[in-house]
Scaffold this active site. Structure first.
Site, PDB file in Angstrom:
ATOM      1  CB  CYS A  27       5.120  20.212   5.770  1.00  0.00           C
ATOM      2  SG  CYS A  27       3.908  19.970   4.474  1.00  0.00           S
ATOM      3  CG  HIS A  53       5.189  16.926   8.395  1.00  0.00           C
ATOM      4  ND1 HIS A  53       3.939  17.477   8.603  1.00  0.00           N
ATOM      5  CD2 HIS A  53       5.300  16.709   7.053  1.00  0.00           C
ATOM      6  CE1 HIS A  53       3.332  17.600   7.427  1.00  0.00           C
ATOM      7  NE2 HIS A  53       4.129  17.137   6.476  1.00  0.00           N
ATOM      8  CG  ASN A  66       0.615  16.432   5.149  1.00  0.00           C
ATOM      9  OD1 ASN A  66       0.767  17.396   5.893  1.00  0.00           O
ATOM     10  ND2 ASN A  66       1.478  16.121   4.199  1.00  0.00           N
TER      11      ASN A  66
HETATM   12  O1  UT7 Z   1       4.097  16.861   3.424  1.00  0.00           O
HETATM   13  C1  UT7 Z   1       4.727  16.757   2.185  1.00  0.00           C
HETATM   14  C2  UT7 Z   1       3.685  16.494   1.108  1.00  0.00           C
HETATM   15  N1  UT7 Z   1       3.823  15.275   0.387  1.00  0.00           N
HETATM   16  C3  UT7 Z   1       3.670  14.025   0.883  1.00  0.00           C
HETATM   17  O2  UT7 Z   1       3.501  13.871   2.023  1.00  0.00           O
HETATM   18  C4  UT7 Z   1       3.665  12.856  -0.061  1.00  0.00           C
HETATM   19  C5  UT7 Z   1       4.566  11.744   0.326  1.00  0.00           C
HETATM   20  N2  UT7 Z   1       4.274  10.589  -0.511  1.00  0.00           N
HETATM   21  C6  UT7 Z   1       3.344   9.683  -0.162  1.00  0.00           C
HETATM   22  O3  UT7 Z   1       2.793   9.767   0.920  1.00  0.00           O
HETATM   23  C7  UT7 Z   1       3.053   8.518  -1.104  1.00  0.00           C
HETATM   24  O4  UT7 Z   1       3.944   8.561  -2.186  1.00  0.00           O
HETATM   25  C8  UT7 Z   1       1.575   8.534  -1.631  1.00  0.00           C
HETATM   26  C9  UT7 Z   1       0.624   8.185  -0.481  1.00  0.00           C
HETATM   27  C10 UT7 Z   1       1.231   9.910  -2.186  1.00  0.00           C
HETATM   28  C11 UT7 Z   1       1.395   7.499  -2.717  1.00  0.00           C
HETATM   29  O5  UT7 Z   1       1.766   6.212  -2.224  1.00  0.00           O
HETATM   30  P1  UT7 Z   1       2.710   5.273  -3.108  1.00  0.00           P
HETATM   31  O6  UT7 Z   1       2.868   4.029  -2.353  1.00  0.00           O
HETATM   32  O7  UT7 Z   1       3.942   6.080  -3.409  1.00  0.00           O
HETATM   33  O8  UT7 Z   1       1.823   4.988  -4.376  1.00  0.00           O
HETATM   34  P2  UT7 Z   1       2.145   5.279  -5.923  1.00  0.00           P
HETATM   35  O9  UT7 Z   1       2.068   6.730  -6.211  1.00  0.00           O
HETATM   36  O10 UT7 Z   1       3.373   4.544  -6.306  1.00  0.00           O
HETATM   37  O11 UT7 Z   1       0.930   4.570  -6.618  1.00  0.00           O
HETATM   38  C12 UT7 Z   1       0.730   3.144  -6.556  1.00  0.00           C
HETATM   39  C13 UT7 Z   1      -0.551   2.803  -7.265  1.00  0.00           C
HETATM   40  C14 UT7 Z   1      -0.675   3.430  -8.657  1.00  0.00           C
HETATM   41  O12 UT7 Z   1      -1.352   2.516  -9.467  1.00  0.00           O
HETATM   42  P3  UT7 Z   1      -0.538   1.555 -10.500  1.00  0.00           P
HETATM   43  O13 UT7 Z   1       0.197   2.496 -11.413  1.00  0.00           O
HETATM   44  O14 UT7 Z   1       0.357   0.716  -9.650  1.00  0.00           O
HETATM   45  O15 UT7 Z   1      -1.633   0.779 -11.164  1.00  0.00           O
HETATM   46  C15 UT7 Z   1      -1.544   4.630  -8.431  1.00  0.00           C
HETATM   47  O16 UT7 Z   1      -2.252   5.028  -9.579  1.00  0.00           O
HETATM   48  O17 UT7 Z   1      -1.673   3.308  -6.519  1.00  0.00           O
HETATM   49  C16 UT7 Z   1      -2.495   4.101  -7.373  1.00  0.00           C
HETATM   50  N3  UT7 Z   1      -3.098   5.163  -6.576  1.00  0.00           N
HETATM   51  C17 UT7 Z   1      -4.265   5.011  -5.916  1.00  0.00           C
HETATM   52  N4  UT7 Z   1      -5.141   3.986  -5.833  1.00  0.00           N
HETATM   53  C18 UT7 Z   1      -6.238   4.161  -5.067  1.00  0.00           C
HETATM   54  C19 UT7 Z   1      -2.614   6.409  -6.312  1.00  0.00           C
HETATM   55  N5  UT7 Z   1      -3.457   7.073  -5.507  1.00  0.00           N
HETATM   56  C20 UT7 Z   1      -4.483   6.225  -5.252  1.00  0.00           C
HETATM   57  C21 UT7 Z   1      -5.663   6.354  -4.468  1.00  0.00           C
HETATM   58  N6  UT7 Z   1      -6.491   5.303  -4.398  1.00  0.00           N
HETATM   59  N7  UT7 Z   1      -5.951   7.483  -3.762  1.00  0.00           N
END
Ligand code: UT7
Length: 342
Positions: free
Chosen positions: A115, A249, A279
């Site tokens: 990115c 970004h 993104n």
């Molecule tokens: O440009 C570079 C490319 N990469 C990125 O930009 C990614 C950067 N990272 C992020 O933006 C964030 O880490 C995410 C948006 C991907 C995830 O957010 P988070 O606050 O880090 O959530 P998490 O992965 O810690 O997940 C929290 C909870 C989990 O459930 P439990 O284990 O707490 O029960 C996930 O399973 O949210 C759940 N979860 C969802 N729930 C509903 C993960 N994805 C989803 C979803 N909808 N789409």
């Protein structure tokens, strides 16, 4: 030799027609509009159609930038495309753009830096302008990323959208252009964001998806954005007070909020449009620049800080004045103060 500068004389974007809202995604996957908005700031994104591969998006953005600049493709001297998930290992997207827009037989190549691709490409373009090697350079950030999403992985699939953005940089003797930049990489974190290769174009077997460790990317990005800006400012001999807008970004609005806190500045100084496009990888910065300029928030002669991070891992920041300020109006001669006669 007289010092050369680069001014942005044209900018353009292409975004596919198909808008996919969080509510559309709710119907397909185990997710919700509330979760996506709260965790990422995204409301909707664009999905390219089957006949819109990366080079088509890129060429359309290029044509829009040429039209805006009032230039022909034959006026260009070089094409650089920041992109990482292309249809072909070779030829490059840039070569396909050269043919599609009808440019002369000029050099054309891609830069793959995740990115951060647009900042790597832009910084490279300015070097050629400043050395006098080229007079007019088309720089594109283009990505058709949604083909590579694992629809079974809800935490990655909700984040991305397709788009392309382009700028044209032209040599000038008037001071403006790239004041400072920094580029970085750390390949030891290669597994944090990754996509494996597929031998069969368009037929992506299991595993040929973009994979990332969201939390690790989040922490890395929150840490690196402020640092990269400071290093670019130091290189430029400027401070944040000299910068009108920060164009980050667009990966997650919470990453941008965290960077603003880290830098001790208001979030209002950041151009943000992730809500509408998600993104879009290398395209996100030229897309935000375009929106800022079109809305009148960013002025054509503003000084902006572009900053990004991505797969590699890579990161980079560039502080630039988009175009020279108009010459100061000639000072009015001072009015003589009439001395009353005795
Ligand atoms: O440009 C570079 C490319 N990469 C990125 O930009 C990614 C950067 N990272 C992020 O933006 C964030 O880490 C995410 C948006 C991907 C995830 O957010 P988070 O606050 O880090 O959530 P998490 O992965 O810690 O997940 C929290 C909870 C989990 O459930 P439990 O284990 O707490 O029960 C996930 O399973 O949210 C759940 N979860 C969802 N729930 C509903 C993960 N994805 C989803 C979803 N909808 N789409």
């Amino acid at each position: 030799m007289q010092k050369r500068y680069g001014k942005i004389v044209g900018y353009g974007v292409f975004t596919p027609e198909q808008v996919v809202t969080n509510f559309d995604l709710e119907k397909q996957w185990d997710t919700s509009n509330d979760w996506i908005v709260q965790r990422s700031g995204i409301h909707e994104r664009r999905f390219a159609s089957a006949d819109e591969p990366t080079h088509v998006l890129a060429a359309k953005a290029a044509e829009s930038a040429l039209e805006q600049a009032g230039l022909e493709a034959t006026d260009l001297d070089l094409i650089i495309v920041g992109t990482c998930l292309t249809e072909y290992f070779t030829p490059s997207v840039a070569c396909l753009v050269q043919a599609a827009i009808g440019a002369n037989h000029i050099p054309a190549y891609d830069i793959s830096a995740g990115c951060t691709g647009f900042i790597y490409s832009l910084s490279t373009a300015y070097q050629f302008i400043e050395t006098g090697a080229f007079k007019r350079i088309l720089v594109i950030g283009a990505e058709n990323i949604t083909r590579f999403l694992d629809k079974g992985d809800r935490s990655t699939a909700i984040l991305f959208g397709d788009a392309a953005g382009a700028v044209i940089i032209e040599a000038t003797d008037e001071p403006c252009g790239l004041h400072g930049f920094m580029l970085g990489s750390d390949g030891s974190d290669q597994d944090v964001i990754r996509m494996n290769t597929s031998s069969d174009r368009g037929n992506f077997d299991e595993g040929h998806y973009i994979l990332f460790q969201g939390q690790r990317v989040f922490k890395f990005a929150s840490r690196v954005l402020g640092k990269a800006c400071n290093q670019a400012l130091e290189h430029a001999g400027l401070t944040l007070d000299d910068v009108d807008w920060i164009i980050p970004h667009q990966a997650n609005v919470r990453i941008i909020q965290s960077a603003a806190r880290d830098m001790g500045i208001s979030i209002d100084r950041f151009m943000i449009n992730i809500d509408k496009y998600g993104n879009t990888s290398s395209a996100s910065i030229p897309l935000a620049l375009y929106e800022g300029l079109e809305s009148g928030k960013i002025k054509p002669t503003d000084t902006v800080m572009m900053v990004a991070f991505g797969a590699g891992l890579t990161w980079g920041a560039a502080v630039l004045q988009l175009a020279p300020k108009p010459a100061e109006a000639a000072l009015e001669p001072k009015t003589e103060i009439a001395v009353p006669a005795d």
